[in-house]
Design a protein around this motif. Structure first.
Motif, PDB file in Angstrom:
ATOM      1  N   ASP A 125      -1.788   8.630  -4.214  1.00  0.00           N
ATOM      2  CA  ASP A 125      -0.807   7.565  -4.319  1.00  0.00           C
ATOM      3  C   ASP A 125       0.450   8.112  -4.973  1.00  0.00           C
ATOM      4  N   GLU A 126       1.233   7.238  -5.583  1.00  0.00           N
ATOM      5  CA  GLU A 126       2.516   7.658  -6.142  1.00  0.00           C
ATOM      6  C   GLU A 126       2.377   8.592  -7.345  1.00  0.00           C
ATOM      7  N   GLN A 127       1.185   8.743  -7.871  1.00  0.00           N
ATOM      8  CA  GLN A 127       1.011   9.674  -8.987  1.00  0.00           C
ATOM      9  C   GLN A 127       1.255  11.123  -8.571  1.00  0.00           C
ATOM     10  N   LEU A 128       1.160  11.412  -7.288  1.00  0.00           N
ATOM     11  CA  LEU A 128       1.415  12.779  -6.807  1.00  0.00           C
ATOM     12  C   LEU A 128       2.893  13.147  -6.891  1.00  0.00           C
ATOM     13  N   VAL A 129       3.764  12.158  -7.109  1.00  0.00           N
ATOM     14  CA  VAL A 129       5.194  12.463  -7.235  1.00  0.00           C
ATOM     15  C   VAL A 129       5.429  13.389  -8.431  1.00  0.00           C
ATOM     16  N   ALA A 130       4.712  13.148  -9.528  1.00  0.00           N
ATOM     17  CA  ALA A 130       4.857  14.015 -10.706  1.00  0.00           C
ATOM     18  C   ALA A 130       4.398  15.428 -10.398  1.00  0.00           C
TER      19      ALA A 130
ATOM     20  N   MET B  34       0.847  -1.190   0.000  1.00  0.00           N
ATOM     21  CA  MET B  34       0.000   0.000   0.000  1.00  0.00           C
ATOM     22  C   MET B  34       0.884   1.241   0.000  1.00  0.00           C
ATOM     23  N   ILE B  35       0.605   2.146  -0.936  1.00  0.00           N
ATOM     24  CA  ILE B  35       1.359   3.389  -1.051  1.00  0.00           C
ATOM     25  C   ILE B  35       0.407   4.554  -0.801  1.00  0.00           C
ATOM     26  N   ARG B  36       0.754   5.356   0.194  1.00  0.00           N
ATOM     27  CA  ARG B  36      -0.032   6.546   0.504  1.00  0.00           C
ATOM     28  C   ARG B  36       0.864   7.771   0.383  1.00  0.00           C
ATOM     29  N   THR B  37       0.309   8.815  -0.194  1.00  0.00           N
ATOM     30  CA  THR B  37       1.103  10.004  -0.465  1.00  0.00           C
ATOM     31  C   THR B  37       0.390  11.237   0.055  1.00  0.00           C
ATOM     32  N   LEU B  38       1.180  12.110   0.670  1.00  0.00           N
ATOM     33  CA  LEU B  38       0.677  13.384   1.184  1.00  0.00           C
ATOM     34  C   LEU B  38       1.526  14.493   0.567  1.00  0.00           C
ATOM     35  N   LEU B  39       0.867  15.459  -0.061  1.00  0.00           N
ATOM     36  CA  LEU B  39       1.555  16.545  -0.760  1.00  0.00           C
ATOM     37  C   LEU B  39       1.063  17.880  -0.236  1.00  0.00           C
ATOM     38  N   THR B  40       2.001  18.761   0.101  1.00  0.00           N
ATOM     39  CA  THR B  40       1.657  20.126   0.510  1.00  0.00           C
ATOM     40  C   THR B  40       2.357  21.103  -0.428  1.00  0.00           C
TER      41      THR B  40
END
Length: 322
Positions: free
Chosen positions: A17-22, A1-7
């Motif tokens: 998910d990992e799509q927020l890396v872009a 499971m991959i969870r992503t938090l972006l500020t």
């Protein structure tokens, strides 16, 4: 499971998910936290390489039961931390390895199972801390994890106090086995806390590019974590010593009781030895024994034997031997 938090710098927060890396790469000044739970090594390696993490750091993170450590690389800092997935007041705990890859604008965490501190942070303070800096998230995870340890240890203190009272009132081998089991668990925990204390001492003593001591808030967060692990190490050492004192006390009480029993048996033996000697003498089948022809010889011997026994009992009581 991959969870992503972006500020983002304008205060927006996105979860996914990992799509927020872009999105993170295209947004200067943004911070991202990628948490990977139970992912395969291939998946973890692919994502870590996407963040330009050092191959040696990835290799260390994938080693099973790697001792806790901190190591700085050019692009990031690696912290291998021994977290917990479960812990109770009986010191039954299941540790798990949590790895932090801390960069200037990113944080990647790896762990095989659910981590209570990470779960709590994702639900509560993670957004605010990530907006400030990624290293504050990593430090807060360790701080919360140490808090879970402390809560369970303080509950164990109550159980240990009750066990001490029970041991003094009615000590037995069952209680001794429990105490020895506690000592074994405390040794394992003390070893873990020793590693963690070493990590926080390094953070306060040396400058790490991604955990700068010159920032007062970061230094304060590092100090808080160090104090908690120092307290944990002290508590485990104190409880270990208490368990050792209980074991020594039980052995001393058992030895004292054994000495009392042996003293009583020695007194009884000392009383009957001369009587047995006299009985042995008069039990010999010789024809010409002086008292055989004496009419009251039997009663005389009984009188001598009772007199010797009574005199020895009086003597031993006077000396308080029983």
């Amino acid at each position: 499971m991959i969870r992503t938090l972006l500020t983002t710098p304008d205060g927006q927060v996105q979860e996914g998910d990992e799509q927020l890396v872009a999105v993170w790469r295209e947004t200067p000044g943004s911070h991202i936290w990628v948490d990977m739970q139970g992912e395969s090594q291939a998946s973890e390696q692919r994502l870590l390489e996407d963040f330009d993490c050092h191959p040696m750091a990835i290799q260390d993170a994938h080693r099973e039961r790697h001792p806790p450590k901190i190591e700085e690389f050019g692009h990031h800092t690696l912290i291998i931390y021994r977290g917990i997935s479960s812990f109770d007041a009986q010191l039954n705990f299941i540790p798990q390895q949590v790895c932090f890859f801390i960069g200037e604008r990113f944080l990647v965490t790896l762990h095989p199972g659910a981590a209570m501190s990470i779960e709590r942070l994702l639900k509560e303070q993670g957004r605010e801390l990530l907006a400030y800096s990624p290293e504050h998230v990593a430090l807060r995870v360790m701080y919360l994890s140490a808090g879970f340890y402390i809560d369970s240890l303080l509950e164990f203190e109550v159980a240990l106090s009750d066990l001490e009272d029970e041991l003094l009132e009615n000590g037995n081998d069952v209680l001794m086995r429990r105490i020895i089991a506690y000592r074994s668990r405390l040794v394992k925990m003390r070893r873990i806390f020793s590693y963690h204390r070493g990590i926080t001492q390094e953070l306060t003593a040396y400058d790490y590019a991604h955990l700068p001591r010159d920032e007062s808030e970061t230094l304060h967060a590092i100090t808080d974590v160090e104090e908690r692990f120092e307290r944990l190490y002290t508590l485990t050492q104190m409880y270990y010593d208490i368990c050792g004192d209980l074991v020594d006390g039980y052995i001393s009480i058992s030895s004292h009781q054994l000495n009392i029993t042996m003293r009583v048996l020695t007194v009884i033996t000392a009383i009957f030895v001369p009587l047995t000697f006299i009985a042995g003498i008069y039990g010999m089948n010789f024809e010409y024994m002086p008292e055989l022809g004496y009419r009251y010889g039997y009663f005389f011997v009984w009188g001598v034997m009772l007199g010797i026994g009574g005199m020895l009992i009086w003597l031993f009581k006077r000396k308080h031997w029983f």
